[in-house]
Design a protein around this motif. Structure first.
Motif, mmCIF file in Angstrom:
data_model
loop_
_atom_site.group_PDB
_atom_site.id
_atom_site.type_symbol
_atom_site.label_atom_id
_atom_site.label_comp_id
_atom_site.label_asym_id
_atom_site.label_seq_id
_atom_site.Cartn_x
_atom_site.Cartn_y
_atom_site.Cartn_z
ATOM 1 N N ILE A 53 28.284 -0.895 71.057
ATOM 2 C CA ILE A 53 28.185 -2.284 71.499
ATOM 3 C C ILE A 53 27.766 -3.183 70.338
ATOM 4 O O ILE A 53 28.324 -4.264 70.124
ATOM 5 C CB ILE A 53 27.198 -2.405 72.676
ATOM 6 N N ASN A 54 26.761 -2.731 69.578
ATOM 7 C CA ASN A 54 26.301 -3.504 68.421
ATOM 8 C C ASN A 54 27.436 -3.695 67.404
ATOM 9 O O ASN A 54 27.574 -4.772 66.812
ATOM 10 C CB ASN A 54 25.118 -2.812 67.763
ATOM 11 N N ARG A 55 28.228 -2.645 67.224
ATOM 12 C CA ARG A 55 29.359 -2.750 66.303
ATOM 13 C C ARG A 55 30.392 -3.744 66.827
ATOM 14 O O ARG A 55 30.993 -4.495 66.053
ATOM 15 C CB ARG A 55 29.996 -1.374 66.081
ATOM 16 N N MET A 56 30.613 -3.749 68.137
ATOM 17 C CA MET A 56 31.563 -4.694 68.724
ATOM 18 C C MET A 56 31.109 -6.144 68.492
ATOM 19 O O MET A 56 31.917 -7.019 68.175
ATOM 20 C CB MET A 56 31.721 -4.441 70.222
ATOM 21 N N LYS A 57 29.818 -6.394 68.647
ATOM 22 C CA LYS A 57 29.302 -7.754 68.450
ATOM 23 C C LYS A 57 29.422 -8.177 66.990
ATOM 24 O O LYS A 57 29.788 -9.332 66.697
ATOM 25 C CB LYS A 57 27.850 -7.818 68.918
ATOM 26 N N ALA A 58 29.137 -7.252 66.080
ATOM 27 C CA ALA A 58 29.283 -7.570 64.658
ATOM 28 C C ALA A 58 30.750 -7.774 64.298
ATOM 29 O O ALA A 58 31.101 -8.659 63.496
ATOM 30 C CB ALA A 58 28.678 -6.438 63.817
ATOM 31 N N MET A 59 31.614 -6.972 64.896
ATOM 32 C CA MET A 59 33.047 -7.092 64.637
ATOM 33 C C MET A 59 33.576 -8.430 65.133
ATOM 34 O O MET A 59 34.410 -9.069 64.485
ATOM 35 C CB MET A 59 33.780 -5.928 65.317
ATOM 36 N N GLU A 60 33.101 -8.850 66.287
ATOM 37 C CA GLU A 60 33.548 -10.140 66.824
ATOM 38 C C GLU A 60 33.181 -11.276 65.879
ATOM 39 O O GLU A 60 33.987 -12.187 65.642
ATOM 40 C CB GLU A 60 32.934 -10.375 68.200
ATOM 41 N N MET A 61 31.971 -11.255 65.337
ATOM 42 C CA MET A 61 31.578 -12.294 64.392
ATOM 43 C C MET A 61 32.449 -12.243 63.133
ATOM 44 O O MET A 61 32.813 -13.286 62.576
ATOM 45 C CB MET A 61 30.099 -12.130 64.027
ATOM 46 N N LYS A 62 32.819 -11.051 62.720
ATOM 47 C CA LYS A 62 33.712 -10.910 61.569
ATOM 48 C C LYS A 62 35.071 -11.531 61.863
ATOM 49 O O LYS A 62 35.656 -12.207 61.016
ATOM 50 C CB LYS A 62 33.869 -9.430 61.206
ATOM 51 N N PHE A 63 35.581 -11.307 63.071
ATOM 52 C CA PHE A 63 36.871 -11.886 63.459
ATOM 53 C C PHE A 63 36.780 -13.408 63.523
ATOM 54 O O PHE A 63 37.711 -14.117 63.137
ATOM 55 C CB PHE A 63 37.322 -11.341 64.812
ATOM 56 N N ILE A 64 35.650 -13.927 64.016
ATOM 57 C CA ILE A 64 35.454 -15.385 64.086
ATOM 58 C C ILE A 64 35.484 -15.982 62.684
ATOM 59 O O ILE A 64 36.142 -17.005 62.427
ATOM 60 C CB ILE A 64 34.131 -15.712 64.795
ATOM 61 N N ASN A 65 34.781 -15.349 61.759
ATOM 62 C CA ASN A 65 34.761 -15.835 60.380
ATOM 63 C C ASN A 65 36.133 -15.716 59.724
ATOM 64 O O ASN A 65 36.525 -16.550 58.902
ATOM 65 C CB ASN A 65 33.721 -15.071 59.565
ATOM 66 N N ARG A 66 36.862 -14.675 60.094
ATOM 67 C CA ARG A 66 38.219 -14.500 59.567
ATOM 68 C C ARG A 66 39.111 -15.659 60.016
ATOM 69 O O ARG A 66 39.969 -16.123 59.271
ATOM 70 C CB ARG A 66 38.773 -13.158 60.049
ATOM 71 N N ASN A 67 38.891 -16.111 61.245
ATOM 72 C CA ASN A 67 39.668 -17.242 61.755
ATOM 73 C C ASN A 67 39.291 -18.555 61.081
ATOM 74 O O ASN A 67 40.044 -19.527 61.168
ATOM 75 C CB ASN A 67 39.475 -17.382 63.264
ATOM 76 N N ARG A 68 38.140 -18.597 60.448
ATOM 77 C CA ARG A 68 37.698 -19.816 59.770
ATOM 78 C C ARG A 68 38.087 -19.854 58.298
ATOM 79 O O ARG A 68 37.942 -20.882 57.641
ATOM 80 C CB ARG A 68 36.168 -19.930 59.880
ATOM 81 N N ASP A 69 38.558 -18.729 57.777
ATOM 82 C CA ASP A 69 38.885 -18.623 56.355
ATOM 83 C C ASP A 69 40.237 -19.279 56.078
ATOM 84 O O ASP A 69 41.268 -18.825 56.591
ATOM 85 C CB ASP A 69 38.916 -17.147 55.943
ATOM 86 N N PRO A 70 40.284 -20.324 55.266
ATOM 87 C CA PRO A 70 41.548 -21.023 54.994
ATOM 88 C C PRO A 70 42.615 -20.129 54.379
ATOM 89 O O PRO A 70 43.803 -20.435 54.481
ATOM 90 C CB PRO A 70 41.133 -22.128 54.011
ATOM 91 N N LYS A 71 42.208 -19.027 53.756
ATOM 92 C CA LYS A 71 43.203 -18.121 53.164
ATOM 93 C C LYS A 71 44.056 -17.457 54.236
ATOM 94 O O LYS A 71 45.190 -17.058 53.979
ATOM 95 C CB LYS A 71 42.497 -17.059 52.312
ATOM 96 N N ASN A 72 43.517 -17.334 55.440
ATOM 97 C CA ASN A 72 44.265 -16.735 56.541
ATOM 98 C C ASN A 72 45.060 -17.829 57.250
ATOM 99 O O ASN A 72 44.757 -18.226 58.371
ATOM 100 C CB ASN A 72 43.315 -16.032 57.510
ATOM 101 N N TRP A 73 46.099 -18.316 56.591
ATOM 102 C CA TRP A 73 46.793 -19.515 57.059
ATOM 103 C C TRP A 73 47.502 -19.323 58.389
ATOM 104 O O TRP A 73 47.775 -20.298 59.085
ATOM 105 C CB TRP A 73 47.777 -20.003 56.000
#
Length: 289
Positions: free
Chosen positions: A235-255
């Motif tokens: 569960i802890n890994r899922m929560k950390a992974m979700e935050m990683k995905f959120i940040n990935r969506n904010r990265d301008p390189k991921n157009w």
């Protein structure tokens, strides 16, 4: 192409499209997020199994487990095996050779489950199919296709060939403009009633149930203390992974995810958590339809 257990593995599926590495990897949001979820499944199931199987011999000598695997291959999905075997025999393989090769192609290996790693692979594949893979193809349906112009459920008239200037239907499309052209286009697409039916159905399919459990929530079926602790780590890994995905969506390189916010949707389908309803996110523990 048959969708076999062997090819359902996330690595196999995305590698078929050459998107797991290289310059095109960031273009496929499903592969980026899905592979991380798949890795978490493998680690979780491997560690979980080791709580109860002290070694590979315990797996091999578990009669109930091996009987289940035999039943899966010889009764539940023997039809898939037969299709592959027949294709191999038509290609010139003898019956016995074709049967062995078909078994390996469909299930990934021959015979019984030989070790903990293979069992973890099987369980992760089953879990991925009913959770991550299903979430990726299901819970975005309403957002992507509720607007009929995006995905018309039918075409009511034959579409004219491009640049066929002698076709009256083509002329009607290209020679009109503004509201008149829009009205002409709409004669090809779904009518109001059909569109409403599809929207309603897709909304129901895309909705999370009130009592649905997503991967960021405890599994109430687990009661052993060691297993509960392991589930909490997951569960802890899922929560950390979700935050990683959120940040990935904010990265301008991921157009493909963030380009101006007007040309691209954030890819949220593999966020582990979700509230009930239509959210375009959330990975349940299993299919709930």
């Amino acid at each position: 192409m048959l969708l076999t257990l062997h090819c359902m593995v996330a690595y196999k599926r995305v590698s078929l499209h050459n998107v797991t590495s290289g310059p095109f990897a960031p273009l496929c949001c499903y592969s980026q997020d899905g592979l991380e979820l798949w890795d978490a499944y493998i680690k979780y199931f491997t560690n979980y199994l080791k709580l109860y199987y002290k070694g590979d011999a315990d797996v091999v000598e578990d009669p109930e487990l091996q009987a289940w695997w035999t039943e899966v291959k010889t009764q539940a999905h023997v039809d898939v095996m037969n299709v592959v075997k027949e294709d191999l025999m038509r290609a010139g393989k003898d019956k016995d050779t074709a049967a062995k090769e078909a078994e390996k192609e469909v299930w990934g290996f021959n015979g019984g489950i030989p070790n903990v790693d293979k069992l973890a692979w099987i369980l992760a594949t089953l879990a991925w199919t009913a959770s991550g893979h299903h979430a990726a193809v299901n819970f975005g349906q309403y957002d992507y296709s509720a607007l009929m112009l995006n995905v018309s459920s039918m075409v009511r008239r034959p579409i004219p060939k491009p640049d066929d200037k002698n076709d009256p239907a083509y002329k009607a499309l290209v020679e009109k403009s503004s509201d008149a052209q829009e009205a002409e286009i709409l004669t090809y697409l779904s009518d109001f009633t059909s569109t409403l039916k599809v929207m309603t159905t897709v909304k129901l399919l895309s909705s999370h149930a009130d009592d649905e459990h997503t991967l960021d929530e405890p599994n109430a079926m687990i009661t052993d203390k060691a297993a509960v602790a392991l589930n909490q780590q997951f569960i802890n890994r899922m929560k950390a992974m979700e935050m990683k995905f959120i940040n990935r969506n904010r990265d301008p390189k991921n157009w493909t995810r963030v380009k101006g916010k007007t040309e691209a949707l954030e890819y949220t389908l593999l966020y582990p958590s979700s509230k009930p309803g239509v959210t375009m996110r959330g990975v349940p523990y299993s299919v709930s339809i």
